[in-house]
Structures are given as structure tokens and as C-alpha cells.
Design a protein around this motif. Sequence first.
Motif, short mmCIF file in Angstrom:
data_model
loop_
_atom_site.label_atom_id
_atom_site.label_comp_id
_atom_site.label_asym_id
_atom_site.label_seq_id
_atom_site.Cartn_x
_atom_site.Cartn_y
_atom_site.Cartn_z
N LEU A 1 1.01 -1.34 -0.29
CA LEU A 1 -0.22 0.17 0.17
C LEU A 1 0.91 1.14 0.13
O LEU A 1 1.83 1.81 0.80
CB LEU A 1 -1.45 0.18 1.30
N CYS A 2 1.20 1.96 -0.97
CA CYS A 2 1.98 2.97 -1.51
C CYS A 2 0.96 4.22 -1.13
O CYS A 2 0.21 4.63 -2.10
CB CYS A 2 2.75 3.11 -2.67
N LEU A 3 1.71 5.56 -0.56
CA LEU A 3 1.53 6.48 -0.32
C LEU A 3 1.44 7.48 -1.34
O LEU A 3 3.14 8.15 -0.98
CB LEU A 3 0.60 7.52 0.93
N CYS A 26 -0.10 3.03 5.85
CA CYS A 26 -0.20 2.18 4.94
C CYS A 26 1.49 1.30 4.92
O CYS A 26 1.88 1.77 5.49
CB CYS A 26 0.11 4.16 3.27
#
Length: 649
Positions: free
Chosen positions: A122-124, A209
Amino acid sequence: MAKTLITCSCLGTQEIDADALAGQTGLSVSKPCAALCMGNIDHAAAAIQSGDAILCCTQEERRFEQLAEELEQPMPPVLDLRDRAGWTADTASTLPKMSALAAEALLPAPLEKTMDVVSEGLCLILGAPDVALAAAEALQEHLGVTVLLDHGDDMPPMAKHDIVIGRLRSATGALGQFDVRIDGLQMPSPAGRGSAELSPARDHASTQCDIILDLRGDTPLFPAHEKREGYLRADPGRPAAVSAAILAASHLTGTFEQPLYVATDALLCAHSRAEQTGCTRCLDLCPTGAITPDGDHVTVDPMICAGCGACSAVCPSGAIAYDAPPVDLTFQRVQTQAKAYVAAGGTAPRLLVHNAHGAEMIRLAARFGRGLPADVIPLEVSALNGFGHSEIVAALAAGFVDVTLLPGPTTDRAALDAQIVLAQAIGGVERVALLDVEDPDAMSDALYEGTTCTPINAPVRPMGTRRQITRQAAKALLPDVETIPLPEGAPYGAVLVNTDNCTLCLSCVSLCPSGALGDNPDKPQLRFQEDACLQCGLCANICPEDAITLAPRLDLTDQALRQEVLNEEEPFPCVECGALFGSKSAIDRITEKLRDHAMFAGEDKLRMIQMCDDCRVNAQFHSADNPFQGGERPRVRTTDDYLSKRRDH
């Protein structure tokens, strides 16, 4: 099992006396091959299959690993004799140096302690719309991407990744466990025609994240951001840097092993007692903010800790100790090298301590320059900042004539400089040096200048804690010195008490975390054992009379090992029964301070201060304004009282 050294002359470019090396190390040393990695690869294969060999070549370690995999055998250890000893312009014998390096290689390798970190991808992504959205398109097939934009006007009409609107408020954590706070959060609605509608703005929104890709070109979100796992930052004006960050982010999915760099013992920590702050050495140095106060002690977040080792070097009590590898192994490596060098006929070894950056400089200097002098023994450590004053002094006491530290780009210079200054105060300025060069040839030139120092007459190899080793090593280096003055902030020293101000309240004794300060149960007395003092400052901070100051020094006499009386008085006798309690100065000081207080108006009130606990209670009970005396007790209500008030009776 006895080991066999498989040596190589590297096409005749270095000389190795196999028989002499075998005689000094007690190992079986093969006749040097011409090319162990090429024409004599069969020798390497036989050694791998034997299971008791050490391959004296690190340059082709990858090739040997492939060979071991083909043979279905474990990879044997490797040892670099060529770059560190064989390739040198020094005409002196390299046998003592090779013997020292071989002896160190025989030490057991510690087991690496790790913890599993899971990243689900999960990448922001943070940044301007053009660069952030382009990065999201590149990563959307590999990661679960969310882009945070400042304004809804920047949203594309359609996207294969999530987009939210808001302002980043804060971010904490590391790979696999980032906690992000967002103000003004607005979520687009997928329904409807035309531009997407946004939900009402919401402050203090929280989300999690695994990865943060920061392309804002603004202030980093974390201190020492390059050491924060899972946080990738690139200048949006440099496309190459952005591409590299995108590539790195695409690989951050799965289960990773995070090394546990330090071991902690909360019971030894001298950070705080009774909400009074004492030692803050590790907190002041930690570049990543991994160390935080936690009550009376500190705690280390293993996910944020980058393993620089500075906290281990400055900790006065051993509450934090470097554990990758353990501190004990570092002492053992130093002492083993010195002992083996001298046993092989060497007379004045010098120690060069370096990290991976320094190892590369040594390899370049050996290949293209003069290499290292024959009397300079390199010691590679994973964290140069963890090699503190204790290790330096121990190396001098073990037989090294001097110690040189070679910093790299990631070395915390302020922390290292403080340890060098402390080591110089104990071991001598001329024996400890910092070699701050970036050119391999300049490194060689500085080392070839030699030294004027002489080795210690009777080397010692003490065991124990860092404090114990430092003390024993200092005594060996300076047998005729009783006390060594140390710089401010040193972890050794004395407590000085102004007896005119001290009332023997013993507040300092109750808070001393190491037991250096003590009392006497039989009489008012303040005792002090200097060897146990951590110079944490708790006693000076808590003293109500400001009677305590710290004196950094290292007392090498036996007096430092026993309790000495700093202040004492005769006990104060109770004015009623004569029982001994308290100290005269404390009772007199309290009496004087309360003389003008409204609650102690009159000599009879002040006299109670000079009574023991029993007599004071008795005097209060029989006084005219007895605080224990209540009002007149109410009369017990009876049945007659109840019936007399009934209207029908």
C-alpha cells in the motif's frame, strides 16, 4: 573442526608463505593457487565439498556461492588477505598481519537477530499533480497506490488508482506500518456525470500504508530520512532520481527481515527517576528519533532504528548495547588481532577501524595504489559510531600502538568526535586519530607516515562490561596515574558535595540509579562509590539545596571501588524522649524556614518539629487545638425519639 586456508596468489601479484602462515596460525594452509576463481576452480570445489575450508578471496565470493549451490553444499567463509595485506608497497613482512587476519576469521560468527516486517504494497504518493500522477501510473500495476493532492481541480477524470484530496498533517512509523494524519480530507465519488464530486472536508483523518513516496521536493517527513525504511524521497526536478525511487518502491512488497541492532535493559537505564530527568545521552544523539522516553527508562523502536551504534557507545550503564554483532565480539576481535600479530613476530601493530565505505577505499588503494602498510591491521565494523572510547582504549591496552578511525559518508561525526576526545583523554592524544580523507591514495599516504608511539609493555585483555574494560585498560596504559581528568559529559566521575549546604535529606540516595550514592542506616551519612557513578546528573537535579556538582574524571585507585563518606552528622535527639532521628542540620533548617509560617506560630508548634514521630503525635493529641479532635458527637436516636414525633401517637 580444524579449518584449512585455501590461498591464492592472484596470478602471482602477492606473496603468501603457506608454511610460515600455517606455523603461526596452527591451521592447514594450502600452497597458493595462481587463479582460484578461474584455472584452479577445482581447488575451490574440493574445498567447498570438504566443509572445513576458508577461501582466501572475497572479490569472487559471488562465483564461489554459485559453485557451492551447484555442489549443493553450504558456502564456506571467505577471508580477504590480498587487498588488506598482500597487495602493498611495504617491503616489511606481511606474515604477522596475515596471521592476525586469519585468527580473527576463526572467531565464531554470531547469529543475526531479526524480526519479520510485512509490506502489502500500500503506497501513498505525495507531490505535485504532474509528477505524482505519473509515478502512480508507473506503480499501479505493482502496488496499491493512493495519490494525495492538494486541490480537487488537479484530479484527472479517470484513473486506475485512488486519489484523495487533503493536506498531510503528520506521518509516523516505517515500512509496513506508516500512520498518516490528513487534514481537509475529501474523497471523490465514483458516481455521477461530469467532474467527480468530493465528500465534505474532514480534519484529523487517519490512515495506514506500507510505503511513502515523497515527490514534493519539500522538507523530509522524518529526521535522517535516508535511513527510514519504506520512505522514499526524490527531487521532482531530477527525473533520474524520481525513476530510481519508483523502481525502489516497486520492490517493497512481501516479507522482509529487519535487523535488531541493539539490545536494551530497562533496569540499567538512568534516564529518569520520580519524573526527574537524568541521562539523555542516547536521546540527544539518535539521528532517526528511534529512541524515546518511556517512564524511568527509554525505549527503542526497532523499525526506526538504523543501527548507527552511537547510543551504545555513549550509554554509561550498558542499558543500550549494540547487538549486530554484540559488543563482546568486537572486543574479542580487537584482542585476537593484537595477540596473533605479536605472536607471529610483529612488534608494533596499528589498528585501522572502518566501515563498508572504508573497506572499498582499502580495496581501491590496494589495486591502484600503495595499499596498507604491513603494520596496519584493518578492522571492518558494521557501525563505526558503535566503536566508542571503550573499544579504542581496549585496543591500545591489547597491544596496538595507535588506533585510527576512518569515517564514511553515513558516519555521525559529532558523536564520533566526542568518543575520540574521550579516548584521547584516557589513552593519549597521539595514540587516537581520525583519518578524514576521501581519496584512497591520501589514506595510504597518511598511514605510511608511521607513528612515534611505542606499544604497551604488558598488554592486557580484560573482560566484563564496557566500564570495567575501560578501567582495566586505562590502568594498564597509565600504571603510575591515579586520576585522569575527563571532558564534560564523560560517563565517569565523582560527585562533589557542599557540606555547608547539604542537610543529609538523602533525596539523592533514593534516586541514584546505579547505587553509587548510599546511606548508613545507623547514622546520618552520605556515602559514595565513584566507580559506580554514571554522571547522569539525577542527584544534582533533585538536590533541594543545590549542594551537588559533578566532576568528570576517571579514578584508577582502589579508593574508587569502595564507599567513601561525603558528608555525615550526628543524629538529632528528640527533645521529648531523646530518640535519635534525622540530622541536626535538616531539623534546624526546617525549623528556621517554618518559623514565620502561620501554622507554626509559637514555640510549642516549632518544638513539635524537633520531636520524633511518636512524640509529635502525642503532643498534637494533647494540645489545645488537637487536629485529631472532632466536634461533639451527635446523640444516638432511639425509638422514643421516633415515636414522640409521630402525629398519630
